[in-house]
Design a protein around this motif. Structure first.
Motif, PDB file in Angstrom:
ATOM      1  N   GLU A 107       0.829  -1.206   0.000  1.00  0.00           N
ATOM      2  CA  GLU A 107       0.000   0.000   0.000  1.00  0.00           C
ATOM      3  C   GLU A 107       0.868   1.264   0.000  1.00  0.00           C
ATOM      4  OE1 GLU A 107       1.399   0.297   4.041  1.00  0.00           O
ATOM      5  OE2 GLU A 107       0.849  -1.409   2.791  1.00  0.00           O
ATOM      6  N   ALA A 108       2.164   1.109   0.341  1.00  0.00           N
ATOM      7  CA  ALA A 108       3.060   2.272   0.396  1.00  0.00           C
ATOM      8  C   ALA A 108       3.706   2.567  -0.949  1.00  0.00           C
ATOM      9  CB  ALA A 108       4.151   2.027   1.440  1.00  0.00           C
ATOM     10  N   GLY A 109       3.746   1.591  -1.845  1.00  0.00           N
ATOM     11  CA  GLY A 109       4.402   1.815  -3.127  1.00  0.00           C
ATOM     12  C   GLY A 109       4.803   0.501  -3.767  1.00  0.00           C
ATOM     13  N   SER A 110       5.501   0.590  -4.894  1.00  0.00           N
ATOM     14  CA  SER A 110       5.829  -0.610  -5.659  1.00  0.00           C
ATOM     15  C   SER A 110       7.213  -0.489  -6.285  1.00  0.00           C
ATOM     16  CB  SER A 110       4.784  -0.845  -6.750  1.00  0.00           C
ATOM     17  OG  SER A 110       4.649   0.303  -7.562  1.00  0.00           O
ATOM     18  N   ILE A 111       7.821  -1.658  -6.533  1.00  0.00           N
ATOM     19  CA  ILE A 111       9.148  -1.740  -7.154  1.00  0.00           C
ATOM     20  C   ILE A 111       9.111  -2.850  -8.198  1.00  0.00           C
ATOM     21  CG2 ILE A 111      11.636  -2.025  -6.787  1.00  0.00           C
ATOM     22  CD1 ILE A 111      11.190  -1.543  -3.818  1.00  0.00           C
ATOM     23  N   THR A 112       9.692  -2.601  -9.359  1.00  0.00           N
ATOM     24  CA  THR A 112       9.899  -3.644 -10.353  1.00  0.00           C
ATOM     25  C   THR A 112      11.399  -3.841 -10.567  1.00  0.00           C
ATOM     26  OG1 THR A 112       7.815  -3.386 -11.548  1.00  0.00           O
ATOM     27  CG2 THR A 112       9.663  -4.262 -12.795  1.00  0.00           C
ATOM     28  N   PHE A 113      11.854  -5.082 -10.430  1.00  0.00           N
ATOM     29  CA  PHE A 113      13.234  -5.456 -10.710  1.00  0.00           C
ATOM     30  C   PHE A 113      13.257  -6.149 -12.065  1.00  0.00           C
ATOM     31  CE2 PHE A 113      12.765  -5.367  -6.138  1.00  0.00           C
ATOM     32  CZ  PHE A 113      13.950  -4.789  -5.674  1.00  0.00           C
ATOM     33  N   SER A 114      14.094  -5.665 -12.969  1.00  0.00           N
ATOM     34  CA  SER A 114      14.146  -6.279 -14.294  1.00  0.00           C
ATOM     35  C   SER A 114      14.691  -7.700 -14.245  1.00  0.00           C
ATOM     36  CB  SER A 114      15.008  -5.433 -15.237  1.00  0.00           C
ATOM     37  OG  SER A 114      16.381  -5.522 -14.890  1.00  0.00           O
ATOM     38  N   GLY A 115      15.546  -8.014 -13.244  1.00  0.00           N
ATOM     39  CA  GLY A 115      16.344  -9.218 -13.345  1.00  0.00           C
ATOM     40  C   GLY A 115      17.257  -9.089 -14.546  1.00  0.00           C
ATOM     41  N   ASP A 116      17.847 -10.186 -14.990  1.00  0.00           N
ATOM     42  CA  ASP A 116      18.647 -10.158 -16.210  1.00  0.00           C
ATOM     43  C   ASP A 116      17.714 -10.348 -17.396  1.00  0.00           C
ATOM     44  OD1 ASP A 116      20.890  -9.813 -14.718  1.00  0.00           O
ATOM     45  OD2 ASP A 116      21.881 -11.673 -15.327  1.00  0.00           O
ATOM     46  N   LEU A 117      17.633  -9.340 -18.261  1.00  0.00           N
ATOM     47  CA  LEU A 117      16.719  -9.382 -19.392  1.00  0.00           C
ATOM     48  C   LEU A 117      17.372 -10.047 -20.590  1.00  0.00           C
ATOM     49  CD1 LEU A 117      15.141  -5.823 -19.169  1.00  0.00           C
ATOM     50  CD2 LEU A 117      14.014  -7.998 -18.670  1.00  0.00           C
ATOM     51  N   GLY A 118      16.645 -10.937 -21.221  1.00  0.00           N
ATOM     52  CA  GLY A 118      17.126 -11.571 -22.436  1.00  0.00           C
ATOM     53  C   GLY A 118      16.902 -10.695 -23.657  1.00  0.00           C
ATOM     54  N   ARG A 119      17.404 -11.153 -24.775  1.00  0.00           N
ATOM     55  CA  ARG A 119      17.283 -10.416 -26.037  1.00  0.00           C
ATOM     56  C   ARG A 119      15.955 -10.722 -26.710  1.00  0.00           C
ATOM     57  NH1 ARG A 119      22.958 -11.413 -29.070  1.00  0.00           N
ATOM     58  NH2 ARG A 119      21.815 -10.231 -30.649  1.00  0.00           N
ATOM     59  N   THR A 120      15.413  -9.745 -27.388  1.00  0.00           N
ATOM     60  CA  THR A 120      14.179  -9.980 -28.128  1.00  0.00           C
ATOM     61  C   THR A 120      14.410 -10.893 -29.320  1.00  0.00           C
ATOM     62  OG1 THR A 120      14.583  -7.942 -29.371  1.00  0.00           O
ATOM     63  CG2 THR A 120      13.159  -7.780 -27.426  1.00  0.00           C
ATOM     64  N   ASP A 121      15.662 -10.973 -29.793  1.00  0.00           N
ATOM     65  CA  ASP A 121      15.990 -11.802 -30.960  1.00  0.00           C
ATOM     66  C   ASP A 121      16.809 -13.034 -30.585  1.00  0.00           C
ATOM     67  OD1 ASP A 121      18.205 -10.350 -30.189  1.00  0.00           O
ATOM     68  OD2 ASP A 121      18.849  -9.838 -32.217  1.00  0.00           O
TER      69      ASP A 121
END
Length: 455
Positions: free
Chosen positions: A173-187
């Motif tokens: 209720e106080a707020g939010s966080i998004t962690f990407s982690g290690d993102l892969g390639r779209t291709d």
């Protein structure tokens, strides 16, 4: 709610983020520091907060720079649940047990040959300790909300990169966080692309390739050229590759080249027990992959898997040109070290790196042109051809990281750029500010941020 950066701040390794909410603590990722000695020493230092005061852990994926400290955390007093995706839950026993076993073997080897500065040399943790830590792991499905702490809701979304890799969304209720982690390639030829970013007040985004763009042209031609030239002079091509993710992608690329007649009909060896085990998990998690059923079958049937130490030693004196894929990808450990020791002094061979080489690793030193490398306590001359093919990385590049951020429906309050070398992180920070006009920064080690901020 507060966020504290216990790792991956100013470096591409040691991913650890401490989220505190209502006097409870959640650790997001529990990675090993690798590379430079001053970073590796952090693995042996007291954890910044008493492990017994951490209530739960969430892992974004299984690579050791995100999970490899977990057995040590448990030994030092952590008694909570470790939340993971199903794919990560399947990979962790392979990686953590192997890590413990290798550390025990390295300690025994150092003591036997007397090249350690410590007497006796000790492992950071053992295989038995890794197995005890695994008892705390609980799989959670993708795209389903769970509650790691009372009042703190969490959800995994697909990040590509490797089997089980996730971005993580936390909301209170106080707020939010998004962690990407290690993102892969779209291709990426093996993994499906990452899902869209989850809206949040704070975004924590990785920057492994934050200052670079992958080559737009396919890199298969470069790989084929190196292998063909090496074979023509009677040499073997050694490809250090991460056992989970890159090894399977490299083998897939090699099989494509071989089928198309773009490289000679050479035997392809995979010399990594961990990579062999990880490869068996492709089928159960085929929904995360781009690979067709025939392509997955080729990986199982058309590669020669090296399982015993005797078979591994035989590869050090090849009777004919061949291709060896072996872990680890940065040449920090594993069977690849024995192959380097045997092949690097001879100019007919080639050593091909296909992923990011963190500062301070043997891989980074070799790519930079070192004429000798220290292996098992002795200096080994490097006369083999050494090259790097960056386009085969499993990490999103700057353009793909920005594209992932662009899927946010509204402006976040702040973006923290982590998990990259300083130049890479700062380049992505600047690109975020220029493209979106958002507030962004590169946190320093042990920085703490409160949300919402005090008035």
């Amino acid at each position: 709610m507060s966020l504290r950066f216990l790792g991956a701040a100013g470096t591409v390794t040691g991913s650890r983020y401490l989220v505190q909410y209502r006097e409870r603590r959640l650790l997001v990722d529990c990675g090993l520091f690798q590379g430079l000695k001053q970073l590796r020493l952090r693995n042996w230092a007291p954890f910044p907060v008493p492990p017994g005061t951490i209530d739960a852990v969430v892992l974004t994926h299984a690579h050791l720079d995100h999970s490899g400290y977990l057995p040590r955390l448990v030994e030092e007093g952590f008694r909570g649940v470790v939340h993971v995706t199903p794919g990560t839950g399947d990979l962790l026993p392979i990686l953590l047990r192997d890590a413990g076993r290798l550390q025990e073997e390295d300690a025994r080897y150092a003591n036997r040959h007397g090249f350690s500065k410590h007497s006796p040399a000790l492992p950071l943790y053992t295989e038995a300790q890794a197995m005890r830590a695994l008892e705390r792991v609980r799989p959670r499905p993708f795209d389903r909300v769970f509650e790691p702490l009372p009042g703190l809701m969490a959800k995994f979304s697909h990040a590509g990169h490797i089997v089980g890799a996730a971005s993580l969304h936390l909301a209170t209720e106080a707020g939010s966080i998004t962690f990407s982690g290690d993102l892969g390639r779209t291709d990426d030829p093996v993994m499906r692309p990452p899902a869209c970013a989850e809206q949040a007040d704070l975004i924590v985004v990785e920057s492994t390739y934050g200052n670079r763009r992958h080559a737009t042209a396919p890199t298969d031609g470069e790989l084929a050229e190196v292998i063909s030239r090496t074979a023509a002079r009677g040499g073997t091509t050694l490809i250090p590759a991460f056992a989970v993710g890159r090894a399977q992608a490299v083998l897939h690329a090699l099989l494509r080249l071989k089928a198309a007649g773009r490289i000679p009909d050479l035997p392809i060896y995979l010399n990594s027990p961990m990579a062999i085990q990880a490869g068996r998990l492709l089928e159960p998690h085929a929904d995360e992959l781009r690979l067709s059923e025939p392509e997955r079958r080729d990986l199982a049937e058309k590669v020669r898997y090296i399982r015993t130490e005797e078979e591994s030693r035989a590869l050090n004196a090849p009777a004919f040109p061949s291709i060896i894929v072996a872990a680890s990808g940065m040449a920090t450990g594993g069977r690849v070290l024995h192959h380097l020791k045997a092949l690097a002094p001879h100019p007919e061979h080639a050593i091909v790196f296909v992923g990011h080489q963190a500062a301070g690793t043997r891989g980074a030193s070799l790519v930079a042109g070192a004429d000798a490398v220290r292996l098992h306590g002795q200096w080994v001359p490097v006369r083999a051809q050494v090259c790097a093919i960056e386009g085969m990385s499993s990490h999103a590049d700057q353009a793909q990281l920005l594209d992932w951020l662009s899927t946010l429906q509204r402006r976040p309050a702040h973006v923290f750029v982590t998990h990259g070398e300083p130049e890479s992180s700062d380049a992505l920070r600047q690109a975020i500010e220029e493209r979106f006009g958002w507030s962004a920064s590169v946190p320093e080690h042990l920085d703490t941020v409160a949300w919402p901020p005090a008035l």
